[in-house]
Scaffold this motif. Structure first.
Motif, short mmCIF file in Angstrom:
data_model
loop_
_atom_site.label_atom_id
_atom_site.label_comp_id
_atom_site.label_asym_id
_atom_site.label_seq_id
_atom_site.Cartn_x
_atom_site.Cartn_y
_atom_site.Cartn_z
N GLU A 1 0.83 -1.20 0.00
CA GLU A 1 0.00 0.00 0.00
C GLU A 1 0.87 1.26 0.00
N GLN B 1 2.13 1.83 -3.30
CA GLN B 1 1.09 2.39 -4.17
C GLN B 1 0.98 3.91 -3.99
N PHE B 2 1.07 4.36 -2.75
CA PHE B 2 1.04 5.81 -2.51
C PHE B 2 2.25 6.48 -3.16
N ALA C 1 1.67 6.77 -6.87
CA ALA C 1 0.74 7.86 -7.17
C ALA C 1 1.46 9.20 -7.08
N LYS D 1 3.86 9.80 -9.94
CA LYS D 1 3.14 10.02 -11.19
C LYS D 1 2.83 11.51 -11.34
N SER D 2 2.15 12.09 -10.34
CA SER D 2 1.91 13.54 -10.41
C SER D 2 3.24 14.27 -10.39
N MET E 1 -4.72 6.01 -24.42
CA MET E 1 -3.48 5.63 -23.75
C MET E 1 -2.43 5.29 -24.80
N SER F 1 -2.70 -2.83 -15.84
CA SER F 1 -1.58 -2.27 -15.11
C SER F 1 -0.53 -3.35 -14.84
N GLY G 1 2.99 -6.05 -5.51
CA GLY G 1 1.64 -5.86 -4.98
C GLY G 1 1.03 -4.51 -5.28
N ALA H 1 -0.02 -1.56 -8.20
CA ALA H 1 -0.31 -1.48 -9.63
C ALA H 1 0.31 -0.23 -10.24
N GLU I 1 0.10 1.77 -13.84
CA GLU I 1 -0.51 1.74 -15.17
C GLU I 1 0.54 2.04 -16.23
N PRO J 1 -3.82 11.46 -21.80
CA PRO J 1 -4.57 10.20 -21.81
C PRO J 1 -5.11 9.82 -20.43
N LEU J 2 -4.43 10.25 -19.37
CA LEU J 2 -4.89 9.90 -18.02
C LEU J 2 -5.95 10.84 -17.51
N THR J 3 -5.84 12.13 -17.84
CA THR J 3 -6.66 13.12 -17.13
C THR J 3 -7.59 13.91 -18.03
N GLN J 4 -7.51 13.76 -19.34
CA GLN J 4 -8.14 14.67 -20.30
C GLN J 4 -7.51 16.06 -20.13
#
Lengths: 292, 394
Positions: free
Chosen positions: A5, A8-9, A12, A15-16, A124, A130, A135, A137, A139, A210-213
């Motif tokens: 977990e 995963q954070f 994220a 990514k930003s 995409m 993904s 453990g 993901a 994308e 592709p991810l956010t428009q």
């Protein structure tokens, strides 16, 4: 919270963060060669996304549309410097900064009229589920984002450190007058750094759409984030911009993980302010006294 | 010096361009066919750009379509309706400025709008002060709960939709719910009602996260929600961020049902979320699947007539927002029609309050001095997205 977990954070956040880094890099380049903050940087990001959609709708394959959007935005960056800023280059930083704000409004309004007010999307870059890493993901689009950001950063670092032009850029960041005395065409260096900054912003806009428009009004928000990233890392230091952008993304994501999603933006701003108090030159910035 | 003049000229041109672009918002549309009378001017404050542009655009289309129809059949007692549109860019401050302009400069007798809850709440003070009736197309409960005699509402407010949605969740055995909501007006309004009503409906909130309008990645919030192991994710917002939430869930491989709000009942959500939209459920009115109205009822004829006209004109079926706008313009037109004598905002407000049994797209409207919404859960159905379109989820 288990390690998957937590990972995963982190994903994220990175990514930003990689997008903030690209925009921050643009701020940093322009600051390095001119000493001003270019508040139109976010609009270049917006143009990258909008033009990619436009070129793709005109029938180009996705990679060609993306490259065209980056090139066209780069040209817009060159023109921006040549026709808006250069005529007033002796007017002092405040005037130039205000011109960039005005320019950003014009770009935004024109984009709205050219492309409409609605959100637009791109497919995409590669389809498929993904990728699972320990453990968590990831994308496929995020892999593209990181890959292209890394490529841009490496290319820029090589140019900066190894080429004649890179040396000219570094010289300008130390002193325009001295650089000019050494025979460097400082006007050209400034113009090219705007072009490069615009192209970097456009790359960010292209890979994130592709991810956010995207829509005509996404520039201001991302500009603010990129600016914060650049400050955090140390203005004028390209590596600092990248570190700052990634750190800001991670900070936001970890605030959600451990505190609250409601306050994530506030928390990042508080950390930014604290940073400015404790270490005004940023994470990797040089203290200004070293410049003397 | 020459250089300086040059720059001044460039800046002047830029300024002129910006100003003229900014001034493009207030185009007067819908000049009517109805002859022989001065037009009745109505203002419309819509979100034609920004987060809610996907809602405001069909609203404008529906208003234009219906005003044209009203004027083609003679207008109101021979006077054509004229609607002046303003774009609030999904910004409450711009909504206030737009309402002020409509009232002070355009002399409108009523304001339709805004698209969003936050924008409606921002502009209503201005309208109340000027004593101009407002018919809002925003679904926040606060629009009519925070009661003003001048403010009316056409969508089903959250106080009706949220309990209905919670009931549907409980019926499907989805009792452990992770909530993710927009921190803006409509999301925050719905969130407060979800928190207040969940326990009563037998639903437990196991995680509670928010995002801001304009956010581009919600994987961190969703990771946190996933950690709480909910049966379903309940999302409350009306903006384009909904598609990102659905996509992020798919990317995370987080496959519990995603349930949303009426604000997600639009084609852009399906387009934006792609495959991730499949199986998405939400409550809304019956316009998306008109069979839900039942045969041989006036509502069915009203809705299918509107759907037919809208589809013919714009090449796409109307969504629930077009329906809210249809209802808003007809609430005003119906009240104007009942007015005798001079048309002034005060008389018009009274006439709107006396609206009774007006069959619209979102429901049948009967306003009362203490009820400026007049809808109930009987107007709602539960939808599911299947093969890129809406089906009833029974």
């Amino acid at each position: 919270m288990d390690s998957a977990e937590l990972l995963q954070f982190a994903i994220a956040g990175l990514k930003s963060g990689s997008i903030y880094a690209l925009v921050a890099l643009g701020f940093s380049l322009v600051y390095g060669s001119t000493g001003i903050i270019n508040f139109a940087q976010g609009e270049f990001f917006m143009l990258g996304g909008m033009l990619s959609v436009f070129f793709r709708d005109a029938g180009m394959p996705l990679p060609v549309a993306g490259v065209s959007a980056i090139v066209v935005t780069g040209l817009v960056g060159l023109a921006f410097e040549r026709f808006l800023l250069r005529p007033r280059r002796d007017a002092g930083p405040l005037v130039l900064i205000i011109i960039t704000i005005g320019g950003s409004m014009v770009i935004k309004s024109l984009a709205r009229h050219a492309f409409g007010g609605n959100e637009l999307s791109l497919p995409m870059f590669s389809s498929g589920a993904s990728v699972m890493v320990a453990g968590a993901a990831v994308e496929r689009q995020a892999l593209w984002m990181w890959g292209l950001t890394a490529l841009a950063v490496v290319a820029l670092t090589v140019v900066h450190a190894r080429t004649r032009f890179g040396r000219a850029m570094r010289a300008c960041s130390l002193s325009h007058d001295a650089a000019r005395l050494m025979g460097i065409d400082t006007a050209k260096v400034v113009m090219v750094s705007f072009g490069l900054a615009a192209a970097l912003g456009a790359l960010g806009g292209f890979v994130v759409t592709p991810l956010t428009q995207t829509s005509f009004d996404v520039g201001a928000r991302i500009g603010l984030k990129g600016f914060a990233g650049a400050i955090l890392g140390g203005l004028g230091n390209p590596l600092g911009a990248v570190v700052g952008g990634l750190a800001l993304g991670l900070l936001e994501s970890l605030s959600i993980a451990f505190i609250s999603s409601t306050y994530k933006d506030a928390i990042s701003l508080v950390v930014l302010l604290a940073m400015l108090f404790i270490r005004p030159q940023g994470l990797l910035g040089r203290a200004s006294r070293e410049k003397v | 010096m020459r250089n300086r003049r040059h720059v001044a000229a460039v800046m002047a041109v830029l300024l002129a361009v910006t100003v003229s672009l900014a001034g493009c918002g207030g185009d007067a549309g819908s000049d009517g066919e109805a002859q022989g009378g001065e037009p009745i001017r109505i203002g419309a404050v819509l979100s034609l750009s920004g987060t809610y542009s996907g809602l405001g655009t069909p609203e404008k289309q529906a208003i234009e379509l219906e005003v044209e129809r009203i004027n083609d059949s003679g207008g109101i007692d021979g006077r054509p309706l004229q609607v002046v549109f303003e774009d609030d860019a999904t910004d409450p401050a711009k909504a206030v400025a737009a309402a002020t302009r409509l009232i002070e400069r355009e002399n409108v007798v009523a304001v339709i709008g805004a698209t969003g809850t936050g924008q409606t709440m921002a502009l209503r003070d201005e309208c109340v002060r000027a004593q101009i009736p407002v018919v809002s197309m925003a679904g926040g409960s606060v629009v009519t709960d925070d009661f003003s005699e001048w403010v009316f509402q056409t969508p089903w407010p959250n106080r009706i939709v949220v309990p209905f949605t919670l009931e549907q969740l409980a019926e499907r055995g989805l009792t452990r719910v992770g909530v993710i909501s927009d921190s803006g007006g409509y999301g925050a309004d719905g969130h407060a009602i979800i928190v207040a009503e969940a326990a009563g409906a037998g639903v437990e909130i196991v995680a509670d996260e928010t995002f801001n309008p304009g956010d581009t990645d919600m994987t961190a919030q969703l990771t946190k929600i996933r950690g709480a192991e909910p049966d379903a994710v309940l999302m409350w917002n009306a903006g384009k961020e909904a598609a990102i939430v659905a996509q992020n869930m798919a990317q995370l491989g987080f496959d519990v049902p995603l349930v949303g709000s009426p604000g997600n009942g639009r084609v852009e959500f399906i387009d934006g979320a792609g495959d991730a939209a499949e199986g998405f459920r939400f409550a809304a009115g019956k316009i998306l699947v008109p069979e839900a109205y039942g045969d041989d009822v006036e509502a069915y004829d009203v809705a299918t007539g509107f759907i037919e006209r809208f589809t013919e004109r714009y090449d796409k079926a109307p969504d629930i927002f077009a329906g809210h706008a249809y209802d808003a313009i007809w609430v005003v037109a119906d009240a104007l029609d009942r007015l005798e004598g001079d048309i002034d905002p005060v008389a018009l407000r009274d006439a709107i309050e006396q609206t009774s049994g007006l069959v619209g797209v979102g429901g049948t409207f009967t306003y009362a001095p203490n009820d400026h919404n007049g809808l109930s859960t009987s107007e709602l159905v539960f939808y599911r997205i299947e093969n890129g379109t809406w089906v009833l989820d029974e």
